[in-house]
Design an enzyme around this catalytic site. Structure first.
Site, PDB file in Angstrom:
ATOM      1  N   ASP A   1      10.551   4.747  -9.902  1.00  0.00           N
ATOM      2  CA  ASP A   1      10.164   5.319 -11.197  1.00  0.00           C
ATOM      3  C   ASP A   1      10.861   6.641 -11.481  1.00  0.00           C
ATOM      4  O   ASP A   1      11.065   7.004 -12.638  1.00  0.00           O
ATOM      5  CB  ASP A   1       8.651   5.519 -11.251  1.00  0.00           C
ATOM      6  CG  ASP A   1       7.908   4.221 -11.540  1.00  0.00           C
ATOM      7  OD1 ASP A   1       8.559   3.164 -11.560  1.00  0.00           O
ATOM      8  OD2 ASP A   1       6.684   4.260 -11.748  1.00  0.00           O
TER       9      ASP A   1
ATOM     10  N   SER B   1       0.802  -1.204   0.000  1.00  0.00           N
ATOM     11  CA  SER B   1       0.000   0.000   0.000  1.00  0.00           C
ATOM     12  C   SER B   1       0.844   1.267   0.000  1.00  0.00           C
ATOM     13  O   SER B   1       1.525   1.568  -0.974  1.00  0.00           O
ATOM     14  CB  SER B   1      -0.942  -0.068   1.202  1.00  0.00           C
ATOM     15  OG  SER B   1      -2.006   0.814   1.080  1.00  0.00           O
TER      16      SER B   1
ATOM     17  N   LYS C   1      -0.756  -4.027  -3.495  1.00  0.00           N
ATOM     18  CA  LYS C   1      -2.043  -3.417  -3.171  1.00  0.00           C
ATOM     19  C   LYS C   1      -2.101  -2.020  -3.773  1.00  0.00           C
ATOM     20  O   LYS C   1      -1.450  -1.091  -3.304  1.00  0.00           O
ATOM     21  CB  LYS C   1      -2.259  -3.322  -1.655  1.00  0.00           C
ATOM     22  CG  LYS C   1      -3.607  -2.696  -1.307  1.00  0.00           C
ATOM     23  CD  LYS C   1      -3.791  -2.530   0.187  1.00  0.00           C
ATOM     24  CE  LYS C   1      -5.155  -1.945   0.491  1.00  0.00           C
ATOM     25  NZ  LYS C   1      -5.341  -0.591  -0.035  1.00  0.00           N
TER      26      LYS C   1
END
Length: 546
Positions: free
Chosen positions: A307, A296, A321
């Site tokens: 990223d 999460s 999740k």
């Protein structure tokens, strides 16, 4: 690998979103008919069922039934469960200030919060709580949740506790005045070396940003030039907290996460970006540690770092999740947490692992399936597909969506933990903790005299009789004798855990992590990577994959 079954956590992340209610008239009409139908059924069951039934139980079960047909993270909690959940999110509650563990139906005090109510009352690590306000705790078969409800209470209220202390024949009675207890989300922070710091975060709570800023400032004062940020076993928490924490490390304007709701006009996408920070940590090297229990909000943080090519991710694939819940607190204090959106990393990845609505048992077994498939041992067993291939936004490295964050550096599960029935039993029954507590209680003064500080404890060697005592204890409990080869293979891990538990007993929680991390494969690899980066003076802003 029995103890892996205890790992399974279904994490929750809160996100406050806004809805438009422009449904068509016919849909409202259908909903009205469905509500009338539900009302008739509940009235019929309440009035005609063969046995008496409480209306609140019927209502709770009806709500749970509705949500169970949806995704695995839409959920309902009653008022008491909601209170405990919100205390965890807010990081505060009324209590007595101890950390404890249940060992053979006896509550053992593992740690006492400095300056807290229990320390003021004279409670020390190793004490066994026999009774609390006249309620028997020892050998009572109470669950930890039930014990928690007994120990917690309104700030200023009194709790009468009966204790059994090592070396003291009589039962001790102490009166503890409950206080406002802060549950830290930062487990610990310390300098690993002259230039490398370590910070472990156990959840993303309201207080986490403040705690992390304070910890990082402290590490910087000690000369930190690189940071190991440990998110292993962190099940998540607040979306806003994860965004703000990621923003500490990313330059202003860098994307962190996007939240999308397909039912909202225009696609309903909201992009969260870094607001920048005065903390001046943009230029420090960063290694983020993750495993299958990092979920999460942890995945938001790790996904943004990966990223944006801001740091190196080390460990194993995260939980997966990518669903966001909106909480609805009901008048009676209960709460519905309804999935309303999905979140995506800066490269556009949805990291929510696949699920089938209403098939929650399959979803809950997924981590165990990963283990049996060999994913915890071999990175190439995962088998990402090209259709889920993405590029990082700065260095255009290949990353994958489809379920969790795959680390840049994969570290397999420690082989000593695989199918080790001895260690499974030792850890699941807290026997190592019990042995360390008893030894610490018996020799506390002598140990602190010889090893006055946490760093001095490095010279301590675990006496062989302690590991023998732990093994004898688990053999007596299991009514079996373990193979000598298995015992020999397990001894280094047993001694490592014994030393870490004893360090916690003597010096506090930070000492446990300090000594447990020594020889931990994921920690050691991240340390090697950061040391190499510092030696080669590479720019840490966008570090390439090792």
């Amino acid at each position: 690998m029995q103890h892996l079954r205890y790992y399974l956590i279904i994490p929750i992340i809160l996100c406050f979103t806004y809805f438009t209610f422009g449904q068509k008239v016919e849909k409202r009409s259908d909903l009205k008919k469905d509500l009338e139908k539900l009302k008739y059924v509940m009235e019929f069951v309440s009035e005609k069922y063969v046995d008496p039934i409480q209306s609140d139980t019927l209502t709770d079960n009806a709500i749970k039934g509705i949500l169970s047909a949806l995704d695995p993270h839409s959920s309902y909690t009653n008022a008491e469960e909601t209170k405990l959940f919100l205390e965890s999110v807010n990081g505060e509650f009324g209590g007595i200030g101890i950390r404890y563990v249940m060992i053979k139906d006896t509550l053992h005090v593992v740690d006492v919060i400095k300056g807290g109510p229990s320390e003021k009352a004279g409670v020390v690590p190793g004490d066994k709580i026999i009774k609390a306000d006249g309620i028997s705790i020892s050998n009572s078969k109470l669950s930890l949740e039930e014990v928690q409800r007994i120990l917690r209470g309104k700030k200023g209220s009194r709790l009468d506790v009966e204790l059994k202390r090592y070396g003291v024949e009589n039962v001790l009675t102490v009166k503890i005045k409950r206080g406002n207890i802060t549950m830290p989300s930062v487990n610990c922070h310390y300098m690993v070396s002259d230039r490398i710091g370590y910070l472990s975060l156990n959840r993303f709570a309201k207080t986490s940003l403040k705690e992390c800023v304070k910890a990082i400032e402290n590490l910087k004062k000690q000369g930190m030039k690189a940071l190991i940020f440990d998110l292993r076993n962190n099940p998540g928490g607040l979306l806003d907290t994860s965004v703000r924490l990621a923003g500490l490390f990313l330059p202003k304007g860098e994307p962190i996460v996007s939240v999308r709701n397909s039912r909202t006009s225009g696609g309903g996408e909201v992009i969260f970006r870094s607001n920048g920070s005065n903390l001046q940590v943009y230029e420090i090297d960063l290694a983020v540690l993750v495993n299958e229990q990092s979920a999460s909000a942890s995945e938001i943080f790790a996904g943004a770092v990966q990223d944006c090519d801001r740091g190196i991710i080390v460990g194993r694939r995260t939980f997966g999740k990518g669903l966001v819940q909106r909480p609805l607190v009901l008048p009676d204090g209960s709460m519905v947490r309804l999935t309303t959106s999905r979140y995506y990393t800066p490269s556009g990845r949805s990291i929510q692992k696949p699920y089938t609505k209403g098939k929650h048992d399959i979803y809950q077994r997924e981590l165990w399936d990963r283990f049996e498939h060999g994913e915890f041992i071999h990175a190439d067993s995962i088998g990402f597909v090209d259709s889920l291939k993405y590029q990082t936004i700065n260095e255009h490295r290949t990353v994958y969506g489809g379920g969790g964050i795959m680390p840049d550096i994969f570290i397999p599960l420690d082989s000593i933990l695989i199918n080790n029935t001895l260690l499974d039993s030792l850890m699941s029954k807290n026997i190592i903790t019990a042995v360390a507590l008893e030894y610490g209680a018996a020799y506390r003064k002598e140990l602190l005299s010889k090893y006055p500080s946490q760093s001095d404890f490095m010279l301590f060697a675990v006496p062989p009789f302690l590991s023998k005592q732990a093994i004898a204890g688990v053999e007596a409990d299991a009514h079996k004798t373990y193979d000598k080869n298995l015992i020999s293979k397990s001894l280094p891990f047993i001694n490592r855990l014994l030393k870490a538990e004893l360090a916690r007993n003597l010096y506090g929680t930070e000492a446990f992590y300090y000594y447990y991390n020594i020889d931990d494969p994921i920690f050691e690899k991240s340390l090697q990577i950061l040391e190499k980066r510092l030696l080669t003076a590479r720019s840490p802003k966008y570090p390439a994959k090792e």
